[in-house]
Design an enzyme around this catalytic site. Structure first.
Site, PDB file in Angstrom:
ATOM      1  N   ASN A  48    -113.441 116.912  43.797  1.00  0.00           N
ATOM      2  CA  ASN A  48    -113.344 116.199  45.079  1.00  0.00           C
ATOM      3  C   ASN A  48    -113.268 117.154  46.267  1.00  0.00           C
ATOM      4  OD1 ASN A  48    -113.226 113.659  43.756  1.00  0.00           O
ATOM      5  ND2 ASN A  48    -111.051 113.970  43.352  1.00  0.00           N
ATOM      6  N   HIS A  58    -107.500 101.905  43.191  1.00  0.00           N
ATOM      7  CA  HIS A  58    -107.082 103.029  42.363  1.00  0.00           C
ATOM      8  C   HIS A  58    -105.842 102.683  41.548  1.00  0.00           C
ATOM      9  CE1 HIS A  58    -105.447 107.118  41.529  1.00  0.00           C
ATOM     10  NE2 HIS A  58    -106.735 107.407  41.411  1.00  0.00           N
ATOM     11  N   GLU A  64    -109.556 100.165  49.183  1.00  0.00           N
ATOM     12  CA  GLU A  64    -109.932 101.558  49.458  1.00  0.00           C
ATOM     13  C   GLU A  64    -111.090 101.538  50.450  1.00  0.00           C
ATOM     14  OE1 GLU A  64    -110.344 104.256  46.063  1.00  0.00           O
ATOM     15  OE2 GLU A  64    -109.520 102.674  44.796  1.00  0.00           O
ATOM     16  N   SER A 112    -113.322 105.285  44.413  1.00  0.00           N
ATOM     17  CA  SER A 112    -113.414 106.564  43.718  1.00  0.00           C
ATOM     18  C   SER A 112    -114.353 106.551  42.523  1.00  0.00           C
ATOM     19  CB  SER A 112    -112.019 107.006  43.259  1.00  0.00           C
ATOM     20  OG  SER A 112    -111.444 106.038  42.398  1.00  0.00           O
ATOM     21  N   ASP A 126    -106.550 102.619  51.638  1.00  0.00           N
ATOM     22  CA  ASP A 126    -106.464 103.961  51.055  1.00  0.00           C
ATOM     23  C   ASP A 126    -107.726 104.723  51.445  1.00  0.00           C
ATOM     24  OD1 ASP A 126    -106.269 106.226  49.531  1.00  0.00           O
ATOM     25  OD2 ASP A 126    -106.078 105.212  47.609  1.00  0.00           O
ATOM     26  N   HIS A 179    -110.817 109.116  49.696  1.00  0.00           N
ATOM     27  CA  HIS A 179    -112.137 109.739  49.557  1.00  0.00           C
ATOM     28  C   HIS A 179    -112.962 109.678  50.845  1.00  0.00           C
ATOM     29  CE1 HIS A 179    -111.920 110.563  45.233  1.00  0.00           C
ATOM     30  NE2 HIS A 179    -111.173 109.474  45.183  1.00  0.00           N
ATOM     31  N   LYS A 233    -108.169 116.458  48.357  1.00  0.00           N
ATOM     32  CA  LYS A 233    -109.594 116.272  48.097  1.00  0.00           C
ATOM     33  C   LYS A 233    -110.385 117.090  49.132  1.00  0.00           C
ATOM     34  CE  LYS A 233    -108.892 111.897  45.741  1.00  0.00           C
ATOM     35  NZ  LYS A 233    -107.407 112.004  45.653  1.00  0.00           N
TER      36      LYS A 233
END
Length: 391
Positions: free
Chosen positions: A40, A129, A175, A179, A204, A207, A238
């Site tokens: 990541n 997640h 998210e 992910s 979230d 990423h 990440k």
């Protein structure tokens, strides 16, 4: 006669043997000498000599700091440096306040467990997640899942838990970039829907942090929605290449988490070195847009090569650096990953039950430091692999 301890160990060994027999045993392994298409580290900051030098310089300039936090922040672990870094994070993420947690996992578990209370309702995207799932399980609120990115399903559930007869607060957890699929949440529509039904949105940004936004602030800021989201989680392990995470939002939210988020209350705080690393990484992120632009250029190049050389293959709908080639079947996914690894590329198979049966995949992460010739060779290795649909 075996002891009780031996009996327990035998039980654990039997469970491991069952997982091994099913081909699902997880192992720790390094990827020595393989080209990274797995991590990541999207911007290459974890390997950045400039960031390493900045952190070393910051350590040198503050020699009086302790090497460890020595306790939780509610005891001995609170420092002026922690406050300073959190204030800088709040400014960078265009919000009122920030609270640092030891990891994104801690932040998600702490927030999801304590915000929705008994009598409240928590609606979660089915693909959130594991850390958000674990936090939701610890909450006393009622929890319902809605189909992934399905606004109609979410609205139906919102309608059923709100209205004149309803009581308690409704929270929606998503998210911004998922992910395992790499696709994005429809944040503008989600915010509008939550506003319409009086729900609070939790996002979230793990990423998306560092990857999207004018200065890497994430998708919420990129869309100008920061004042309409109750809480965002930004993780630093990440794209920022360091460690830790923060929940950002209002000052009231920060005070609430200090009082009710158990992973914050009962964990030893991050050491000063980690706080300095977080500060240095964000300074580099905000002043050097080059790696972020190069990342998106490499992503475009990868997608162009895949489109031309791998027609007919199934990919998830991703415009993020997480690119996933669907290879149904655990055996097939492992086989195609092995072909890429034997060609010199660190590419990993994601197997069921981590993803649904039939949705096994190669999860390929594009980075700013990947070169076009490396991408060409990776795509060629996938092309040379036996067609997973026919295997």
């Amino acid at each position: 006669m075996p002891t009780l301890t031996q009996h327990a160990l035998d039980t654990l060994a039997d469970r491991l043997a069952s997982r091994r027999q099913a081909g699902l045993l997880r192992l720790l392994r390094t990827a020595d000498n393989l080209i990274d298409f797995c991590s990541n580290d999207y911007l290459g900051m974890a390997r950045s000599p400039e960031l390493r030098a900045a952190i070393q310089q910051a350590d040198y300039e503050l020699p009086a700091l302790r090497t460890g936090a020595t306790g939780s922040r509610l005891l001995a672990g609170q420092t002026a440096l922690a406050n300073e870094v959190e204030q800088a994070l709040a400014t960078q993420y265009q919000t009122e306040a920030a609270l640092i947690f030891n990891s994104g996992y801690d932040a998600n578990v702490g927030m999801l467990a304590c915000l929705p209370q008994a009598g409240d309702t928590l609606l979660t995207d089915e693909l959130i997640h594991a850390s958000m799932i674990d936090g939701a399980r610890l909450s006393y609120a009622k929890r319902h899942r809605f189909r992934h990115n399905d606004l109609a399903d979410l609205e139906q559930q919102l309608r059923s838990v709100t209205g004149a007869a309803a009581s308690g607060q409704v929270f929606v957890a998503v998210e911004s970039v998922y992910s395992m699929d790499g696709d994005m949440a429809p944040l503008q529509a989600l915010v509008d829907l939550c506003d319409r039904y009086g729900a609070a949105l939790l996002v979230d940004e793990a990423h998306a942090t560092g990857v999207f936004g004018p200065r890497g602030e994430g998708l919420v800021v990129a869309l100008g929605l920061q004042d309409r989201v109750l809480a965002r989680i930004h993780t630093f392990g990440k794209a920022l290449g360091v460690h830790g995470a923060a929940v950002v939002g209002s000052a009231v939210l920060r005070d609430y988490l200090i009082n009710f988020a158990r992973p914050f209350i009962y964990s030893t705080a991050l050491p000063p070195h980690s706080l300095l690393a977080i500060r240095c990484a964000h300074l580099l992120l905000s002043t050097q847009p080059g790696p972020r632009q190069q990342l998106h250029d490499r992503l475009t190049y990868f997608q162009e090569q895949v489109s031309g050389k791998l027609p007919g293959r199934t990919w998830t709908n991703s415009q993020s650096p997480i690119q996933c080639l669907i290879v149904p079947g655990n055996h097939n996914a492992r086989r195609v990953a092995t072909v890429a690894q034997n060609a010199g590329f660190d590419v990993r198979a994601i197997l069921s039950p981590t993803v649904p049966v039939g949705q096994e995949r190669l999860r390929i992460c594009i980075h700013a430091f990947n070169t076009e010739p490396e991408i060409d060779r990776l795509v060629e290795s996938l092309f040379m692999a036996e067609d997973p649909e026919q295997a």
